[in-house]
Write an enzyme that holds these catalytic residues in place. Structure first.
Site, PDB file in Angstrom:
ATOM      1  N   ASP A 313       0.824  -1.205   0.000  1.00 56.24           N
ATOM      2  CA  ASP A 313       0.000   0.000   0.000  1.00 56.24           C
ATOM      3  C   ASP A 313       0.859   1.258   0.000  1.00 56.24           C
ATOM      4  OD1 ASP A 313      -2.597   1.423   0.437  1.00 56.24           O
ATOM      5  OD2 ASP A 313      -1.641   1.940   2.355  1.00 56.24           O
ATOM      6  N   GLU A 366       1.257  -0.315  -5.126  1.00 52.27           N
ATOM      7  CA  GLU A 366       0.320   0.772  -5.388  1.00 52.27           C
ATOM      8  C   GLU A 366       1.153   2.049  -5.423  1.00 52.27           C
ATOM      9  OE1 GLU A 366      -3.423   3.302  -3.634  1.00 52.27           O
ATOM     10  OE2 GLU A 366      -1.845   2.524  -2.351  1.00 52.27           O
TER      11      GLU A 366
END
Length: 632
Positions: A313, A366
């Site tokens: 993330d 990401e």
């Protein structure tokens, strides 16, 4: 005799383990720190708190009395340790820490393997015992898998809101194994990606404010239950990816923040250590013990739980010291730049470890900036990720599809521009949870026109994603056209499937996944320019695009998309060969809720150069639809 002295040999880790830990190179520090049940009885507790004046373990076994079970300092390592003979598996515990200034803190164990169910936040002594896995064949095949050239279609899931009991209770992992696993397999996905299921206190954070980096969330059952779910997935032919959050952590006073009274896991200076947007702390990647902590967390999930990879993330927030900061709110690196050199080194070591220790496991970034070589090997100077989310493709596609088809002709480049950079990284094309929350509306809610056109546009968007180079990711609910935005507080609107239009979208996703997996041309060269060729990318006047996808052996399919609601007949495009082309997919099929316009199952290609190709076909292009043709 002092009980700490009596157990000195038992409580002290090996000198090598401590050395590697303090050097930032212990990738299995979970075997040393935390709570470990001893074969000889009792539990040994170890915690890193180098600036503490005194540390004790408190819990149900001693009435939470900080004087009952003090821990001993293991010297310069900063680790404190001790054995509690009357502690037993299943009991709750914390660490009581007195700071150098004399303040008392009570903290959960950073290396806890189980945690108390929210709203409680204590650690729990995990029972020993090995889960009996049944996925040996899966792991063997994964290690040999050529993932660069294999199909990958990911179903992104928030397990707390995929489906719930009628009274609102969450499904546990074993119930999800019986329901989610066969559902994802039936719909043709290759992987399930779980939003963070590392322990977290707040449901509304969706798991992105992690407090338990080694503990699966107690919301869904025990660690053995999670292993059962992953095992069931593997035996059903599905990989499982974990959304993992090494970019920041919450500031709860019982967790990692200011752990021993000092900024231990984070930077002391808020210009480095505070993420103002999220109200969270930023890890100090340059501190060796923090690096060991994070590397060990990644290793733990892949080794102990057999996850098939990590979706990492918020990588952009890790790479840039000035991420979401104004001038004067950040500190440059030692060369005066904005790059976080320690985070870069950590990410490279993370990816090298994953690919070295877990053959076939994947790391997905990401990452939303133009940082180069995110998905290129470390030895070439890259960050070493397997793949990177293509946020540019997602933003351009959704912006285009939200436009009234009348005006799409003026924005043709929003769909074609992606090919300018499509092979600079190994891209995943994401239609993720982030696109259907916070007032953004559902996917179908973004589509223009009346209800018929909205459904047709959604089917076209899903076909556009599946036939464009790159691996695929789709968030739950989008596969059947949920109208409402996603909310973590309720299950998906499964009742919509009684409506044939929603069932049609679901059927389309299943057939698209099957087509994608069955046609090598649609997946083998996702990351190579040889796998894609425009037939015609210039017909902005009619808002039509046509292209070829090729397999490694040269076989091809033809894809044509009509982005207007106008039926087009006699639309000629060039193709590579003469012969009969079967219409293997048509998003306007009546099976999916479309108008059933099309090409009668097949068209013949005739010789004669057209659009620089040696043959051509005349097609009927259904409204707001995608057709795929394959040569017999």
């Amino acid at each position: 005799m002092n009980p700490i002295t009596a157990h000195r040999a038992e409580i002290a880790p090996s000198a090598d383990d401590l050395y590697l830990y303090n050097e930032g190179r212990n990738t299995q520090a979970y075997g040393m720190l935390g709570a470990h049940v001893q074969d000889s009885g009792g539990v040994v507790f170890r915690v890193w708190a180098p600036n503490a004046a005194r540390v004790s373990v408190v819990g149900e076994f001693n009435g939470w009395d900080g004087n009952a079970d003090p821990l001993a300092s293991l010297g310069a390592s900063g680790v404190w340790a001790g054995v509690v003979g009357h502690a037993t598996p299943g009991q709750l515990y914390r660490f009581e820490i007195f700071t150098a200034e004399g303040y008392r803190l009570v903290k959960t164990d950073p290396y806890a393997r189980e945690c108390e169910l929210r709203p409680g936040n204590a650690s729990r002594i995990a029972a020993p015992g090995d889960y009996l896995w049944g996925d040996a064949q899966w792991l063997q095949e994964r290690a040999a898998c050529d993932w660069l050239h294999a199909p990958m279609s990911v179903y992104e899931v928030h397990p707390g809101s995929w489906m719930r009991h009628p009274d609102g209770r969450l499904y546990n992992w074993r119930e999800l194994a019986a329901s989610l696993v066969p559902y994802a397999r039936d719909k043709g996905f290759t992987h399930i990606e779980l939003l963070p299921v590392t322990e977290h206190p707040l449901d509304e954070s969706w798991g992105y404010q992690t407090t338990g980096y080694f503990a699966p969330s107690s919301r869904f059952g025990s660690p053995a239950d999670l292993k059962f779910f992953i095992d069931a997935s593997h035996q059903a032919g599905l990989g499982v990816l974990l959304d993992w959050v090494p970019g920041h952590f919450p500031g709860d006073d019982w967790a990692l923040a200011d752990f021993d009274g000092s900024a231990l896991y984070e930077h002391a200076d808020p210009r480095l250590g505070l993420h103002a947007d999220w109200g969270t702390r930023i890890f100090n990647y340059g501190r060796h013990e923090v690096k060991s902590f994070l590397l060990s967390s990644a290793h733990w999930w892949l080794s102990e739980y057999h996850f098939d990879g990590l979706r990492v993330d918020a990588v952009a927030s890790m790479l840039y010291l000035d991420y979401s900061r104004q001038p004067g709110q950040w500190l440059p690196n030692r060369f005066g730049g904005r790059e976080n050199l320690d985070a870069i080194q950590f990410l490279r070591e993370l990816n090298a470890m994953v690919h070295g220790d877990f053959p076939g496991a994947l790391t997905l970034a990401e990452e939303s900036t133009a940082w180069p070589m995110v998905s290129r090997p470390v030895w070439l100077g890259g960050l070493g990720f397997s793949m990177k989310w293509s946020m540019g493709w997602m933003n351009d596609s959704l912006r285009y599809f939200a436009r009234d088809p009348l005006y799409r002709r003026w924005h043709h480049n929003e769909l074609t521009f992606g090919q300018m950079y499509a092979y600079s990284e190994n891209f995943v094309l994401p239609l993720s949870h982030d696109e259907v929350v916070h007032g953004k509306g559902s996917l179908i809610g973004k589509m223009p026109g009346d209800d018929w056109q909205r459904f047709a546009n959604l089917r076209l968007l899903l076909a556009w994603q599946m036939t464009t180079p790159g691996k695929k990711l789709l968030f739950m609910g989008c596969e059947f056209g949920q109208w409402r935005e996603w909310s973590e507080q309720r299950e998906l609107d499964w009742g919509l499937l009684a409506d044939g239009r929603h069932a049609g979208v679901q059927g389309l996703v299943r057939d698209l996944n099957q087509l994608y997996r069955a046609q090598p041309a649609l997946h083998e060269l996702d990351f190579e320019p040889a796998g894609f060729e425009w037939i015609d990318c210039h017909d902005a006047e009619h808002s039509v695009l046509s292209w070829l996808r090729r397999a490694r052996d040269g076989r091809h399919v033809v894809v044509v998309c009509n982005f207007t609601p106008q039926l087009r007949q006699g639309y000629r495009i060039g193709v590579p060969q003469t012969g009969t082309y079967r219409e293997v997919f048509n998003s306007d099929s009546a099976h999916y809720g479309g108008s059933n316009a099309g090409n009668g199952g097949a068209v013949n290609a005739y010789p004669g150069e057209w659009m620089r190709l040696p043959a051509s076909v005349d097609l009927t292009l259904p409204p707001l639809a995608c057709v795929v043709l394959a040569l017999d």
